[in-house]
Design an enzyme around this catalytic site. Structure first.
Site, mmCIF file in Angstrom:
data_model
loop_
_atom_site.group_PDB
_atom_site.id
_atom_site.type_symbol
_atom_site.label_atom_id
_atom_site.label_comp_id
_atom_site.label_asym_id
_atom_site.label_seq_id
_atom_site.Cartn_x
_atom_site.Cartn_y
_atom_site.Cartn_z
ATOM 1 N N TYR A 107 -6.964 -9.528 10.547
ATOM 2 C CA TYR A 107 -5.658 -9.319 11.179
ATOM 3 C C TYR A 107 -5.619 -10.016 12.523
ATOM 4 C CZ TYR A 107 -4.434 -5.719 7.764
ATOM 5 O OH TYR A 107 -4.112 -5.056 6.610
ATOM 6 N N GLN A 110 2.182 -6.258 5.379
ATOM 7 C CA GLN A 110 2.375 -5.832 4.010
ATOM 8 C C GLN A 110 3.782 -6.254 3.566
ATOM 9 O OE1 GLN A 110 1.150 -1.830 3.091
ATOM 10 N NE2 GLN A 110 -0.818 -2.029 4.184
ATOM 11 N N ASN A 130 -12.337 -1.157 -1.348
ATOM 12 C CA ASN A 130 -11.626 -1.746 -0.208
ATOM 13 C C ASN A 130 -12.375 -1.396 1.073
ATOM 14 O OD1 ASN A 130 -9.030 -2.711 1.283
ATOM 15 N ND2 ASN A 130 -9.427 -0.690 2.145
ATOM 16 N N GLU A 131 -12.672 -2.378 1.862
ATOM 17 C CA GLU A 131 -13.350 -2.165 3.152
ATOM 18 C C GLU A 131 -14.434 -1.086 3.017
ATOM 19 O OE1 GLU A 131 -10.532 -1.759 6.413
ATOM 20 O OE2 GLU A 131 -9.719 -3.753 6.030
ATOM 21 N N GLU A 186 0.836 -1.200 0.000
ATOM 22 C CA GLU A 186 0.000 0.000 0.000
ATOM 23 C C GLU A 186 0.875 1.256 0.000
ATOM 24 O OE1 GLU A 186 -2.849 0.035 3.193
ATOM 25 O OE2 GLU A 186 -3.908 1.758 2.335
ATOM 26 N N GLU A 240 -5.944 -9.212 2.949
ATOM 27 C CA GLU A 240 -5.174 -8.550 4.015
ATOM 28 C C GLU A 240 -5.181 -9.496 5.199
ATOM 29 O OE1 GLU A 240 -5.930 -4.435 5.034
ATOM 30 O OE2 GLU A 240 -6.441 -3.961 2.947
#
Ligand code: AHR
Length: 528
Positions: free
Chosen positions: A276, A381, A199-200, A52, A332
């Site tokens: 996550y 990432q 995204n989200e 990102e 992610e």
């Protein structure tokens, strides 16, 4: 009664030895592997990454500019490219993340001097020179031999803007945008492997309701296309819809329900989920350095929730899509620790320890066990951000323990999953129960069998006895990743504290025998 020190110490030492011996003695694990029971393909795209525009992930971590004294090729760091090539990174997701829904691609093309400076309001409000734009990303992909996964801007962009971006990247016909790309030095259309539609969108991507997102999804999926003739029949671009970043399934339900009744005019191929490892929830607070057994246990316990998280989403997908046409895309994942003291908290800088490497192997094994549905995943990432492969500081670079796990798992890319029957055992401590071992097996195209064993026990080795049927194996060799402590890290000053080393393994009468060290990740290849 008083003991004299001289008499007491030998007795205590003896007692301690007697007490300690059973705890450090090796444990046993028996694995039964029947190669004739091969399962789904472990898609190489499960080993994808996420880069990102955030902190020093792109700028400094990958892009230093052509005038930098740091050795580079057209502005992209040579040391980072060399390191990444060894991982055979199958795809890289860019430009975000939350950043994607505020990115306007036109600001990142053309001569560098003419690109406007903008603010990266997703991550710290820092000035973005836009010097790393579409053509630089594609150059990076070509240098490391990977496929682009672009996320288009649904939150603050328009379908037209996204459609024109895809045209700029992929049109072969002499349209104005294809000519503009050629004028920027790239006459041939690029290949784009994946396109994320937002995204989200339930949060940083526009705080949409599921129904509102579905209406956007239909429009973007209808009007934003890959025009590259080479991707029309084979290697078609996969369109990825936004899915949840939470265990609840209402969002998945709404998107999959809409998909079930889609007509010719719109479709998608994958549903993105984000999960996550945050052992203390939000805001994140676990340290990435200088922690002990409690944090180790808690973090591994927390990461194993990935399996349940996937099962919940898959149960909904299976109802609408029993043929598993739609891939689950974990684009992610990784551990999110507290920012390293002294760093910009918006840059998400953390160290990366042996614990995080073990955590990576547990997640990769979970993905492989879900390979019939989970076909793409991207660790968050790639460089300098969250659970990174690589850390840089100006001209210095260090490879993290997680980097080495990804390197050791390269043979599992596109290999065929082979189920293992085993009792993982249990580790109990302070109310937390963990499996003692985890394991994965797969067969590659050349016929070799690969076995991975993770020993979560930070104190005791495990003697592995694996019975292999359905394949006559002649020899075994492998390597293991471990270090002196669960919080061991690689630093610029000491880059080799956590690196793989050879491990000895024997094969006799269809049985593989080896001892895996405490807190280790081991990969063995077995030659037929
Ligand atoms: O990876 C950091 C951020 O985490 C991403 O930008 C966002 O999608 C997620 O919330």
């Amino acid at each position: 009664m008083k003991f004299s020190n001289s008499r007491f110490i030998p007795h205590v030492s003896l007692l301690m030895l007697i007490i300690a011996a059973p705890f450090s003695a090796a444990q046993n694990a028996h694995l039964s592997i029947d190669v004739s029971k091969a399962g789904a393909k472990i898609d190489r795209n499960l080993f994808g990454q996420f880069a990102e525009n955030l902190g020093h992930g792109l700028y400094e971590g990958i892009w230093v500019g052509p005038d930098s004294s740091i050795p580079n090729t057209r502005g992209i760091r040579n040391d980072v490219v060399t390191a990444l090539k060894s991982l055979k990174v199958p795809n890289v997701r860019w430009p975000g993340g939350c950043f994607a829904d505020q990115y306007h691609w036109r600001k990142g093309i053309g001569p560098a001097a003419q690109r406007p400076a903008t603010l990266n309001s997703a991550w710290g409000g820092v000035v973005d020179t836009n010097s790393f734009g579409t053509d630089e990303f594609m150059d990076f992909m070509q240098q490391i031999g990977s496929q682009p996964y672009v996320s288009v801007n649904v939150g603050s962009g328009t379908p037209q803007e996204a459609s024109e971006w895809l045209e700029y990247m992929t049109a072969a016909a002499p349209t104005a945008l294809a000519k503009e790309r050629a004028a920027n030095g790239h006459p041939d259309p690029y290949k784009v492997g994946f396109m994320g539609i937002g995204n989200e969108s339930w949060s940083c991507g526009g705080d949409m309701t599921a129904d509102y997102y579905v209406s956007q999804l239909k429009i973007y999926s209808r009007f934003v296309d890959n025009l590259n003739p080479a991707q029309k029949s084979a290697n078609q671009m996969l369109k990825i819809a936004v899915g949840p970043g939470f265990p609840e399934t209402d969002w998945t339900e709404a998107v999959m329900k809409a998909w079930k009744s889609h007509d010719w005019s719109w479709n998608f191929d994958g549903l993105s989920v984000h999960w996550y490892t945050t052992p203390n929830g939000w805001p994140v607070s676990t340290p990435s350095v200088g922690f002990g057994r409690d944090d180790y246990d808690k973090t591994l316990k927390s990461t194993l929730f990935m399996d349940e998280f996937l099962r919940k989403q898959e149960a909904v997908m299976d109802r609408y899509d029993p043929e598993k046409k739609i891939a689950l895309v974990v684009d992610e994942w990784g551990v999110w620790h507290a920012p390293l003291p002294g760093t910009n908290k918006d840059f998400l800088v953390q160290q990366n320890s042996l614990r995080d490497a073990i955590l990576a192997s547990l997640n990769l094994n979970i993905f492989a066990r879900h390979a019939d549905r989970v076909r793409v995943a991207n660790i968050a990432q790639m460089v300098n951000v969250l659970q990174a492969m690589i850390l840089t500081d100006k001209e210095k670079m260090v490879l993290t323990p997680t980097y080495y796990v990804f390197k050791m798992y390269v043979p599992f890319q596109d290999a065929t999953f082979v189920p293992i029957d085993f009792d993982p055992g249990t580790l109990h401590r302070d109310g937390i129960t963990l499996p003692r071992v985890d394991a994965l097996a797969a067969r590659d195209a050349s016929g070799k069998l690969w076995i991975e064993i993770t020993n979560l026990d930070p104190e005791r080795p495990v003697d592995i006895d694996a019975q292999i049927t359905g394949l006559t194996v002649k020899s075994a060799k492998g390597e293991t990743l471990t270090a002196s402590a669960v919080d061991s890290v690689n630093t610029f000053a000491a880059p080799n504290a956590v690196v793989p080393k050879p491990v000895s393994a024997t094969v006799k009468d269809g049985r593989l025998a080896l001892t895996v060290e405490p807190k280790s990740v081991t990969v063995i290849s077995l030659e037929p």
